[in-house]
Design an enzyme around this catalytic site. Structure first.
Site, PDB file in Angstrom:
ATOM      1  N   TYR A  70      -6.085  14.887 -11.054  1.00  0.00           N
ATOM      2  CA  TYR A  70      -5.184  14.166 -11.933  1.00  0.00           C
ATOM      3  C   TYR A  70      -3.988  14.776 -12.773  1.00  0.00           C
ATOM      4  O   TYR A  70      -2.689  14.278 -12.372  1.00  0.00           O
ATOM      5  CB  TYR A  70      -5.768  12.929 -12.852  1.00  0.00           C
ATOM      6  CG  TYR A  70      -4.850  12.038 -13.783  1.00  0.00           C
ATOM      7  CD1 TYR A  70      -4.607  11.003 -12.954  1.00  0.00           C
ATOM      8  CD2 TYR A  70      -4.641  12.521 -14.997  1.00  0.00           C
ATOM      9  CE1 TYR A  70      -3.635  10.012 -13.548  1.00  0.00           C
ATOM     10  CE2 TYR A  70      -3.630  11.448 -15.755  1.00  0.00           C
ATOM     11  CZ  TYR A  70      -3.346  10.346 -15.155  1.00  0.00           C
ATOM     12  OH  TYR A  70      -2.158   9.463 -15.611  1.00  0.00           O
ATOM     13  N   VAL A  90      -2.735   5.153 -22.589  1.00  0.00           N
ATOM     14  CA  VAL A  90      -2.173   3.913 -22.592  1.00  0.00           C
ATOM     15  C   VAL A  90      -3.221   3.055 -22.689  1.00  0.00           C
ATOM     16  O   VAL A  90      -4.201   3.074 -21.573  1.00  0.00           O
ATOM     17  CB  VAL A  90      -1.053   3.531 -21.434  1.00  0.00           C
ATOM     18  CG1 VAL A  90      -0.620   2.494 -21.610  1.00  0.00           C
ATOM     19  CG2 VAL A  90      -0.043   4.792 -21.479  1.00  0.00           C
ATOM     20  N   ASP A 115       0.739  -1.165  -0.011  1.00  0.00           N
ATOM     21  CA  ASP A 115       0.032   0.006   0.114  1.00  0.00           C
ATOM     22  C   ASP A 115       1.215   1.318  -0.193  1.00  0.00           C
ATOM     23  O   ASP A 115       1.553   1.419   0.922  1.00  0.00           O
ATOM     24  CB  ASP A 115      -0.850  -0.159   1.216  1.00  0.00           C
ATOM     25  CG  ASP A 115      -1.684   1.202   1.199  1.00  0.00           C
ATOM     26  OD1 ASP A 115      -1.563   2.184   0.633  1.00  0.00           O
ATOM     27  OD2 ASP A 115      -2.402   1.334   2.599  1.00  0.00           O
ATOM     28  N   THR A 171      -4.954   0.578 -21.369  1.00  0.00           N
ATOM     29  CA  THR A 171      -5.119  -0.315 -19.850  1.00  0.00           C
ATOM     30  C   THR A 171      -6.565   0.220 -19.452  1.00  0.00           C
ATOM     31  O   THR A 171      -7.068   0.904 -20.025  1.00  0.00           O
ATOM     32  CB  THR A 171      -3.658   0.036 -19.188  1.00  0.00           C
ATOM     33  OG1 THR A 171      -4.075   1.294 -18.631  1.00  0.00           O
ATOM     34  CG2 THR A 171      -2.618  -0.067 -19.509  1.00  0.00           C
TER      35      THR A 171
END
Length: 291
Positions: free
Chosen positions: A158, A191, A66, A193
């Protein structure tokens, strides 16, 4: 990809990849394993990390991590060094990208983004410096994004976190000049993903696969380089854009549809599963606690 004649430089190197269970982390681990590196994967999803490690080979270590728990992060790095040796390369890859307009983003989401995408990268970088600097060698790789160089509607926080990673990396690079420790900052486009689920293909920049990012990271380790753009054309695109006044640049982005690239994906059905998983990446620091 770097020429085969250089690949031996990574043989036996101890490399740590955070967020190594899937996506860019797993692809990078696979590329490094092919070069003979000794790998340790850390991830919140221990089961998936162990599966990824098992697919690569019995010599790959997978441990729970974590990244928002700084004490546990340090202990994780200590355990890696205990099991396989001093860390030569740390790849700070763990990160999340929940999407929403800023006025619709709750404070819990903001905290998750800052803890995982910024504070964890700061801590990982600091720990790597403490271990590598006395030895006079090592390489720190921080995964940022093209969002670390530009702003995108629907992903304000972000973008802020990735700008922070770029700034951190630039400053630490200056601090480490002459020490033998290298720093690379990786700035991919979209990307393909789970993190980019629901994000449409941009007309102005081609999306890339996680393998492309992994290959670029390997190349940067073999031939040390700070700015790692994936695809490479991102660098030229950014340089050209900065030649024009801001109003023209913003107009061009709107014409090409870049202004809605992430905003339009924020509430798409394709993102539901990812957004739910990102929301469960709860920082270990309670609201109001110290970091």
């Amino acid at each position: 990809m770097a020429r085969p004649s250089l690949a031996g430089k990574l043989t036996g190197k101890v490399v740590v990849v955070t967020g190594g269970a899937q996506g860019i982390g797993a692809a990078t681990a696979a590329a490094l394993h092919r070069c003979g590196a000794r790998l340790a994967l850390g991830d919140l999803d221990r089961v998936r990390a162990e599966k990824t490690a098992g697919e690569l080979g019995p010599d790959v270590v997978a441990l729970p991590l974590d990244v928002t728990d700084t004490a546990a992060f340090t202990a994780f790095l200590d355990e890696v060094e205990r099991q396989i040796g001093p860390i030569d390369v740390l790849i700070n890859n763990a990160g999340i990208m929940p999407l929403s307009p800023l006025d619709q983003e709750d404070d819990a989401a903001t905290r998750r983004l800052l803890e995982i995408n910024v504070h964890a990268v700061v801590h990982g970088t600091r720990e790597a410096v403490k271990r590598m600097k006395p030895r006079g060698s090592g390489h720190i790789v921080n995964i940022a994004s093209m969002a670390g160089k530009s702003g995108f509607a629907g992903a304000a926080t972000y973008c802020a976190t990735k700008h922070a990673v770029v700034g951190l990396s630039e400053a630490v690079r200056l601090e480490l000049r002459g020490t033998g420790v290298e720093v690379s900052c990786v700035m991919p486009a979209v990307v393909r993903t789970e993190l980019a689920a629901g994000v449409a293909e941009a007309r102005f920049i081609k999306s890339v696969g996680p393998d492309d990012v992994g290959a670029a990271i390997v190349t940067a380790l073999l031939r040390p380089k700070f700015d790692v753009f994936v695809p490479k054309s991102l660098d030229l695109t950014g340089r050209i854009a900065r030649l024009f006044p801001r109003p023209f640049g913003e107009w061009l982005v709107r014409v090409l549809g870049g202004d809605q690239l992430l905003a339009s994906a924020a509430h798409s059905p394709e993102r539901a599963e990812y957004e739910d998983r990102a929301a469960r990446s709860v920082p270990s620091v309670p609201p109001g606690g110290s970091v």
